[in-house]
Design a protein around this motif. Structure first.
Motif, short mmCIF file in Angstrom:
data_model
loop_
_atom_site.label_atom_id
_atom_site.label_comp_id
_atom_site.label_asym_id
_atom_site.label_seq_id
_atom_site.Cartn_x
_atom_site.Cartn_y
_atom_site.Cartn_z
N ILE A 1 36.20 31.41 24.37
CA ILE A 1 37.10 30.89 25.35
C ILE A 1 36.53 30.80 26.69
CG2 ILE A 1 38.94 31.29 24.27
CD1 ILE A 1 40.21 32.54 26.10
N SER A 2 37.03 29.50 28.28
CA SER A 2 37.56 30.11 29.16
C SER A 2 38.61 29.97 30.26
CB SER A 2 36.52 28.42 29.79
OG SER A 2 37.46 27.65 28.93
N ILE A 3 38.84 30.55 30.41
CA ILE A 3 39.51 30.62 31.44
C ILE A 3 39.55 30.83 32.87
CG2 ILE A 3 39.80 33.55 31.41
CD1 ILE A 3 42.29 34.00 30.80
N LEU A 4 40.78 30.67 34.03
CA LEU A 4 41.22 30.16 35.45
C LEU A 4 42.11 31.75 34.93
CD1 LEU A 4 40.65 29.06 37.62
CD2 LEU A 4 42.83 27.04 37.15
N SER B 1 40.31 35.31 51.37
CA SER B 1 38.68 35.11 50.58
C SER B 1 37.80 36.78 50.46
CB SER B 1 37.93 34.80 52.28
OG SER B 1 38.19 36.20 53.08
N SER B 2 38.23 37.79 50.69
CA SER B 2 37.89 39.13 50.32
C SER B 2 38.39 39.83 48.40
CB SER B 2 38.38 40.25 50.86
OG SER B 2 39.14 41.23 50.12
N ALA B 3 39.13 39.34 48.12
CA ALA B 3 39.23 39.20 46.35
C ALA B 3 38.63 38.08 46.03
CB ALA B 3 40.75 39.21 46.38
N ARG B 4 38.60 36.70 46.06
CA ARG B 4 38.12 35.77 45.82
C ARG B 4 36.50 36.05 45.63
NH1 ARG B 4 40.67 32.53 49.69
NH2 ARG B 4 39.10 31.65 50.74
N LYS B 5 35.81 36.48 46.53
CA LYS B 5 34.73 37.39 46.27
C LYS B 5 34.12 38.34 45.84
CE LYS B 5 30.57 38.70 49.62
NZ LYS B 5 30.68 39.70 50.75
N GLU B 6 35.24 39.26 45.77
CA GLU B 6 34.73 40.80 44.46
C GLU B 6 34.49 39.59 43.20
OE1 GLU B 6 37.22 45.22 43.19
OE2 GLU B 6 37.98 43.62 44.99
N LEU B 7 35.81 38.59 42.44
CA LEU B 7 35.96 37.69 41.69
C LEU B 7 34.64 37.35 41.01
CD1 LEU B 7 38.26 38.70 39.42
CD2 LEU B 7 38.41 36.40 39.49
N GLN B 8 34.18 36.70 42.35
CA GLN B 8 32.88 36.02 42.04
C GLN B 8 31.61 36.81 41.58
OE1 GLN B 8 33.53 33.19 45.44
NE2 GLN B 8 32.07 31.47 44.53
N GLU B 9 31.76 37.74 42.40
CA GLU B 9 30.74 38.93 42.04
C GLU B 9 30.45 39.37 40.88
OE1 GLU B 9 31.03 41.60 44.55
OE2 GLU B 9 30.34 40.65 47.02
N MET C 1 35.14 35.73 26.48
CA MET C 1 35.89 35.28 27.27
C MET C 1 34.86 34.86 28.33
SD MET C 1 38.92 36.35 28.67
CE MET C 1 39.29 37.43 30.45
N LYS C 2 35.34 34.16 29.45
CA LYS C 2 34.19 33.49 30.32
C LYS C 2 35.07 33.16 31.56
CE LYS C 2 30.73 30.37 31.77
NZ LYS C 2 29.62 31.65 32.73
N VAL C 3 34.76 33.93 32.41
CA VAL C 3 36.10 33.28 33.84
C VAL C 3 34.91 32.10 34.37
CG1 VAL C 3 36.71 33.97 35.73
CG2 VAL C 3 36.94 35.61 34.24
N VAL C 4 35.45 30.94 34.57
CA VAL C 4 34.97 29.89 34.99
C VAL C 4 35.44 29.81 36.63
CG1 VAL C 4 34.15 28.99 32.88
CG2 VAL C 4 36.53 28.48 34.21
N GLY C 5 36.65 30.35 36.87
CA GLY C 5 37.43 30.19 38.10
C GLY C 5 38.59 30.29 38.86
N VAL C 6 38.97 30.64 40.06
CA VAL C 6 39.29 31.66 40.48
C VAL C 6 40.73 31.06 42.13
CG1 VAL C 6 37.75 32.43 42.54
CG2 VAL C 6 40.15 34.26 41.81
N ALA C 7 41.57 31.39 41.90
CA ALA C 7 42.78 31.49 42.99
C ALA C 7 43.13 32.40 43.67
CB ALA C 7 43.08 29.78 42.27
N ASP C 8 42.55 32.60 44.82
CA ASP C 8 43.48 33.48 45.73
C ASP C 8 43.33 33.07 47.08
OD1 ASP C 8 44.30 36.39 47.05
OD2 ASP C 8 44.26 36.91 44.82
N PRO C 9 44.61 33.52 47.83
CA PRO C 9 43.92 33.17 49.12
C PRO C 9 43.33 34.28 49.95
CG PRO C 9 46.51 34.04 48.85
CD PRO C 9 46.06 33.76 47.26
N ALA D 1 32.09 25.26 42.98
CA ALA D 1 33.47 24.18 43.04
C ALA D 1 35.20 24.25 42.40
CB ALA D 1 33.75 23.06 41.36
N ASN D 2 34.63 25.32 41.21
CA ASN D 2 35.33 26.04 40.72
C ASN D 2 36.36 27.71 41.81
OD1 ASN D 2 35.66 24.13 38.76
ND2 ASN D 2 34.96 25.76 36.95
N VAL D 3 36.37 27.27 42.45
CA VAL D 3 36.93 28.25 42.94
C VAL D 3 38.06 28.03 44.77
CG1 VAL D 3 36.32 31.01 45.46
CG2 VAL D 3 34.35 30.14 43.31
N PHE D 4 38.83 28.38 44.33
CA PHE D 4 39.95 28.37 45.84
C PHE D 4 40.65 29.42 46.33
CE2 PHE D 4 39.66 25.92 41.40
CZ PHE D 4 39.20 24.77 42.29
N ASP D 5 41.65 28.75 47.30
CA ASP D 5 42.18 29.59 48.29
C ASP D 5 43.70 29.24 47.93
OD1 ASP D 5 42.53 27.27 49.30
OD2 ASP D 5 42.08 27.60 51.55
#
Length: 464
Positions: A45-48, A80-88, A70-78, A95-99
């Protein structure tokens, strides 16, 4: 004393004159061992991820341990450091990364499910929006901070045909399932009284509910909801289909007030003269473990920018909220509370939550039945004394599957929770969820009624 250590046949042979039938002992076995079969057959399954703080990161780590599931395909968090950590952790399409979660919800659905781990007061809006888009939802507890918002989430999930699982991880705890199995077997007869204690832990309460995110009701929620909705949910679980008829509750803010501040104390622990004698010192709670190389929770929470070293931690304690004196914070949530309940049939329940304990998060439960008593503390085992035989039996919960370290909290219940949700979505089978919408709503509404009793200093009679 007898010891029962697994093996359905052994437990089926329990020498009890009116004891349980063999098939009744399959409850825990099936609930836990079903995971192994599903992991071999279910699709990915894919999850945001909406909100990648401590809980969001932990649950998302399931995809690293079981990438075919399971596959993480996107993230939303205001942040930037938290988003970057999850992206890593989870490479994904930029395109699936949001603030902000709203642009993600406005798009056509691009994942099977969404994990919502935002602050408590920010649960409802994304849950409703993503449910209407057809996403299945794993929602951090509490469901929401008002009864109306909880009901709206359930209605949205029902109308959108979305699977909803609220993160009541204790429902998946092997000991909790063992207790439920034994109660349903009739081993102690009909339940007459449940005595349940939640020991929060003295430094844990200071971290989360005095200095931390759940310290102030206007910014989060009251402590019975934020901390103990787990426990009232467990009580409902153990009571089966019986309804609570009336509730009373008492509690207050103890000790963590300006009036209890030691003479000579400073507003921050870093330069406080009485720090060496204070058990709640931020240096003791955060800095001392870090000096030994420990930067996991709760130290990781203090290093909110994602930099885990002594220098960053020291700066955060000098300037940030976790370095404040516990007697000079804006906390207003209760430190100790009791909830008394009466259920259909006359069974009574007494629940206690208290901050000032040595043990952290370890519950203690005694259940009194017409044929025996059941006792359990922390991770078990479960002890049952049967009146007729005058014999005590010790039951050990089933523990199966290799649980990754990142999901080992609550004796692996974090893993069992996310595993059951992934299986439910992959198989389109909501019955695999321990805490579905209606059941979770019922326990949440009981929490709100208990808090109403505390505030209004009266017994609250629940609607039939």
């Amino acid at each position: 004393m007898r010891r029962e250590e697994g093996g359905v046949a052994r437990r089926a042979a329990l020498p009890c004159r009116e004891g349980p039938k063999p098939e009744q002992y399959l409850f825990t076995y099936l609930r836990l061992h079903v995971f192994e079969a599903m992991m071999a057959t279910s699709r990915q399954i894919s999850i945001l991820i909406i909100g990648c703080g401590n809980r969001g990161k932990r649950y998302s780590s399931y995809a690293l341990c079981h990438p075919t599931r399971m596959k993480v395909v996107g993230v939303a968090d205001p942040r930037s450091s938290a988003r970057k950590e999850l992206q890593e952790m989870h490479p994904m399409d930029p395109a699936n990364v949001f603030d902000d979660w709203r642009p993600a919800a406005e798009r056509e659905r691009f994942a099977d499910a969404v994990l919502i781990a935002t602050p408590d007061r920010l649960h409802k809006a994304p849950a409703v929006a993503f449910a209407h888009k057809g996403y299945h939802i794993l929602l951090e507890k509490p469901m929401a901070t008002t009864p109306e918002d909880c009901k709206e989430i359930v209605q949205a999930c029902q109308s959108g045909h979305a699977i909803l699982a609220v993160c009541h991880v204790l429902r998946y705890h092997p000991v909790v399932l063992k207790i439920k199995e034994l109660l349903d077997s009739g081993l102690i007869g009909d339940i007459c009284h449940i005595q349940h204690l939640e020991r929060v832990g003295f430094w844990h309460f200071a971290h989360s509910f005095v200095r931390g995110n759940w310290r102030n009701e206007a910014e989060s929620s009251f402590s019975l909801l934020a901390k103990s909705c787990h426990d009232l949910d467990l009580i409902n679980f153990w009571m089966g289909g019986k309804r609570c008829l009336k509730v009373s509750s008492f509690g207050n803010v103890s000790h963590f007030t300006k009036g209890h501040q030691p003479k000579g104390a400073s507003s921050r622990c870093w330069d406080c003269l009485v720090e060496p004698t204070c058990p709640y010192s931020a240096q003791k709670v955060y800095l001392e473990p870090a000096k030994k190389g420990y930067f996991d929770w709760p130290v990781s929470v203090v290093c909110s920018d994602g930099t885990y070293d002594i220098e960053s931690l020291t700066d955060a304690l000098r300037r940030g909220p976790y370095g404040r004196c516990v007697y000079e914070c804006d906390n207003d949530v209760v430190t100790n509370q009791v909830v008394n309940m009466e259920f259909e049939g006359g069974a009574t329940v007494g629940f206690t939550m208290v901050a000032f304990t040595e043990k952290l998060g370890l519950r203690k439960t005694t259940i009194y039945g017409t044929k025996g008593e059941l006792h359990c503390e922390g991770g078990g085992p479960v002890e049952v004394f049967r009146f007729l035989e005058k014999e005590k039996t010790t039951f050990f919960p089933e523990k199966v599957s290799s649980v990754p370290a990142s999901l080992s909290a609550h004796d692996g219940a974090d893993f069992y929770l996310i595993e059951s949700f992934v299986s439910a979505v992959a198989e389109n089978n909501p019955s695999l969820i321990q805490t579905g919408p209606e059941d979770t709503l019922r326990s949440h509404l009981l929490v709100f009624e208990a808090e109403k009793s505390r505030r209004e200093n009266r017994v609250v009679f629940l609607e039939r």
